[in-house]
Design a protein around this motif. Structure first.
Motif, short mmCIF file in Angstrom:
data_model
loop_
_atom_site.label_atom_id
_atom_site.label_comp_id
_atom_site.label_asym_id
_atom_site.label_seq_id
_atom_site.Cartn_x
_atom_site.Cartn_y
_atom_site.Cartn_z
N SER A 1 0.77 -1.17 -0.03
CA SER A 1 -0.17 0.16 -0.06
C SER A 1 0.87 1.37 0.07
CB SER A 1 -0.84 -0.01 1.12
OG SER A 1 -0.21 0.15 2.32
N VAL A 2 0.29 2.39 -0.32
CA VAL A 2 0.98 3.63 -0.33
C VAL A 2 1.53 3.84 1.21
CG1 VAL A 2 0.60 6.37 -0.47
CG2 VAL A 2 -0.18 4.74 -1.99
N LYS A 3 0.65 3.72 2.01
CA LYS A 3 0.99 3.72 3.63
C LYS A 3 2.25 2.89 3.71
CE LYS A 3 -0.51 2.70 8.15
NZ LYS A 3 -1.66 1.98 9.05
N THR A 4 2.30 1.63 3.35
CA THR A 4 3.65 0.96 3.83
C THR A 4 4.79 1.35 2.90
OG1 THR A 4 2.29 -1.20 3.61
CG2 THR A 4 4.54 -1.50 3.20
N TRP B 1 7.64 -4.70 11.69
CA TRP B 1 6.23 -3.95 11.32
C TRP B 1 5.76 -4.46 10.05
CZ3 TRP B 1 8.47 1.25 12.79
CH2 TRP B 1 8.05 1.58 14.22
N MET B 2 6.73 -4.78 8.95
CA MET B 2 6.11 -5.03 7.58
C MET B 2 6.41 -6.17 6.94
SD MET B 2 6.60 -0.89 6.52
CE MET B 2 7.59 -0.42 7.61
N TYR C 1 8.96 -1.07 19.53
CA TYR C 1 8.04 -1.72 19.25
C TYR C 1 6.84 -1.80 20.01
CZ TYR C 1 5.91 -6.15 17.49
OH TYR C 1 4.93 -7.14 16.89
N PHE C 2 7.12 -1.69 21.35
CA PHE C 2 5.92 -1.56 22.39
C PHE C 2 5.39 -0.32 22.52
CE2 PHE C 2 8.10 -5.68 23.33
CZ PHE C 2 6.94 -6.35 22.97
N SER C 3 5.66 0.57 22.00
CA SER C 3 5.10 2.04 22.01
C SER C 3 3.92 2.24 20.99
CB SER C 3 6.15 3.00 21.43
OG SER C 3 6.27 3.12 20.03
N PRO C 4 3.21 2.98 21.08
CA PRO C 4 1.94 3.30 20.23
C PRO C 4 2.33 3.57 18.65
CG PRO C 4 1.66 4.71 22.23
CD PRO C 4 3.09 4.34 22.23
N VAL D 1 1.25 -0.41 12.09
CA VAL D 1 0.33 -1.79 11.26
C VAL D 1 -1.06 -1.45 11.21
CG1 VAL D 1 2.34 -3.41 12.26
CG2 VAL D 1 0.23 -2.74 13.74
N GLY D 2 -1.40 -0.50 11.70
CA GLY D 2 -2.95 -0.14 11.61
C GLY D 2 -3.95 -0.28 12.62
N ASN D 3 -3.35 -0.62 13.77
CA ASN D 3 -4.31 -0.72 15.11
C ASN D 3 -4.74 0.69 15.49
OD1 ASN D 3 -3.73 -3.36 14.64
ND2 ASN D 3 -2.30 -3.59 16.19
#
Length: 186
Positions: free
Chosen positions: A9-12, A52-53, A164-167, A173-175
């Motif tokens: 995706s463009v986001k990725t 992440w990806m 990794y454990f931050s917001p 990843v989209g959550n």
């Protein structure tokens, strides 16, 4: 005949480009360069790209950042060192698949093991071989590379875990979606 084609995706692509830029700044600008030893935090961006990806994106991020970085510094691309940069994205990316649906402690252990394995394969293996290929003496550089590995691996583990454990992970990843700016009405 239908071929399965993976598309990003463009986001990725935007996040990959951002991670390449961060990696370049951290590894080519904010770096302690001691010849065959470089103290840098840029590797964390490549590790996060993989986590992440996925492994392909992590490998692409590592390769692109290394190749651009070589041109920025004015020296040629060494295929073994570039392959090392790819490994730093692929190995954590593969480990990321193992982390799905696990608790935080297990994720942290898997992440740190992946970082250590990446260091052995990438830093101690491929990068050292690449340096020897261009004329460095293996026996002269290996003790320093072992010290570099022993010091940097825990630092990479801590920084990667914190990020990794931050917001930020949720946003990538989209959550979690960034807050929207709304116009106030009076």
């Amino acid at each position: 005949m239908h071929k399965n084609k993976q598309t990003w995706s463009v986001k990725t692509l935007v996040f990959l480009a951002l991670l390449v830029a961060i990696q370049l700044v951290l590894s080519r600008v904010l770096v302690i360069d001691l010849g065959v030893y470089r103290i840098t935090l840029g590797t964390v961006a490549t590790v996060l790209a993989g986590l992440w990806m996925g492994p392909v994106a992590g490998g692409v991020e590592g390769a692109v950042a290394d190749i651009i970085g070589c041109f920025m510094k004015g020296y040629g691309v060494n295929p073994l060192i570039t392959l090392s940069a790819v490994a730093w994205g692929v190995i954590p990316g593969l480990a990321g698949k193992l982390m799905a649906e696990k608790n935080r402690k297990v994720k942290t252990v898997v992440m740190c093991v992946a970082i250590a394995v990446s260091g052995v394969v990438g830093t101690l293996g491929l990068t050292t071989a690449g340096l020897v290929m261009i004329g460095a003496n293996f026996y002269a550089i290996m003790p320093g590379r072992l010290v570099q590995f022993a010091i940097m691996t825990p630092i990479y583990c801590v920084l990667t875990s914190l990020l990794y454990f931050s917001p930020l992970t949720g946003m990538v990843v989209g959550n979690i979606r960034p807050a929207k700016l709304e116009k106030k009405t009076v």
